[in-house]
Design a protein around this motif. Structure first.
Motif, short mmCIF file in Angstrom:
data_model
loop_
_atom_site.label_atom_id
_atom_site.label_comp_id
_atom_site.label_asym_id
_atom_site.label_seq_id
_atom_site.Cartn_x
_atom_site.Cartn_y
_atom_site.Cartn_z
N SER A 52 29.09 37.88 38.54
CA SER A 52 27.78 37.74 37.90
C SER A 52 27.87 36.54 36.99
O SER A 52 28.94 36.22 36.47
CB SER A 52 27.44 38.98 37.09
N GLU A 54 25.36 33.84 34.12
CA GLU A 54 24.14 33.67 33.35
C GLU A 54 23.57 32.27 33.56
O GLU A 54 24.30 31.28 33.62
CB GLU A 54 24.42 33.89 31.87
N TYR A 55 22.25 32.22 33.68
CA TYR A 55 21.55 30.95 33.80
C TYR A 55 20.32 31.00 32.89
O TYR A 55 19.44 31.83 33.10
CB TYR A 55 21.12 30.68 35.25
N THR A 59 20.73 36.91 33.44
CA THR A 59 21.98 37.29 34.08
C THR A 59 21.71 37.64 35.54
O THR A 59 20.86 38.48 35.84
CB THR A 59 22.62 38.50 33.37
N GLU A 61 23.24 39.45 38.35
CA GLU A 61 24.26 40.45 38.65
C GLU A 61 24.70 40.33 40.10
O GLU A 61 23.86 40.14 40.99
CB GLU A 61 23.72 41.86 38.39
#
Length: 133
Positions: A52, A54-55, A59, A61
């Motif tokens: 996973s 983050e952008y 997040t 997943e």
């Protein structure tokens, strides 16, 4: 061990497996064999690790799975094909960016000589340190 030593050990283990079995098996079999060889050498290995990331505060997943994640630092993408597709290299580069890692390996067990089928991928560089076949 530093990243260069780990990747050297991974490649040595992959060569050992390839010399024993050669090309022709399924990718999943090479994955299990390489995992076993690396564990024997004292490495921690996560196979089919779900990742996973983050952008911009979101997040994602289970965005993708890496074939092998060695010592919590090295992504190893395995193939068992006669010819490498340029997308395979892009895939590893994207994994490194998303996971914020410096180094990964793309290993193709589908060739007669494994030395012709690996690419050491460095995050942030446009060219691999070995040309894929």
């Amino acid at each position: 061990m530093n990243e260069n030593e780990i990747t050297g050990d991974i490649l040595d283990a992959a060569i050992k497996v390839h010399r024993k079995f050669g090309p022709g098996m399924l990718e999943s079999v090479y994955e299990r064999l390489l995992e076993a060889e690396l564990i024997k050498r004292g490495h921690t290995v996560e196979r089919q690790k779900s990742v996973s990331f983050e952008y911009e505060g979101i997040t994602l997943e289970d965005a993708f799975r890496v074939d092998l994640f060695v010592d919590g630092r090295i992504v190893v993408e395995l193939k068992a094909v006669e010819k490498m597709n340029p997308l395979f290299l892009k895939q590893v580069k994207t994994y490194l960016v998303a996971m914020n890692l410096p180094l990964g390996l793309l290993i193709n067990f589908g060739l007669e000589k494994l030395v012709d089928g690996y690419v050491r991928v460095v995050n942030g560089f446009n060219e691999p340190t070995n040309t894929p076949t």
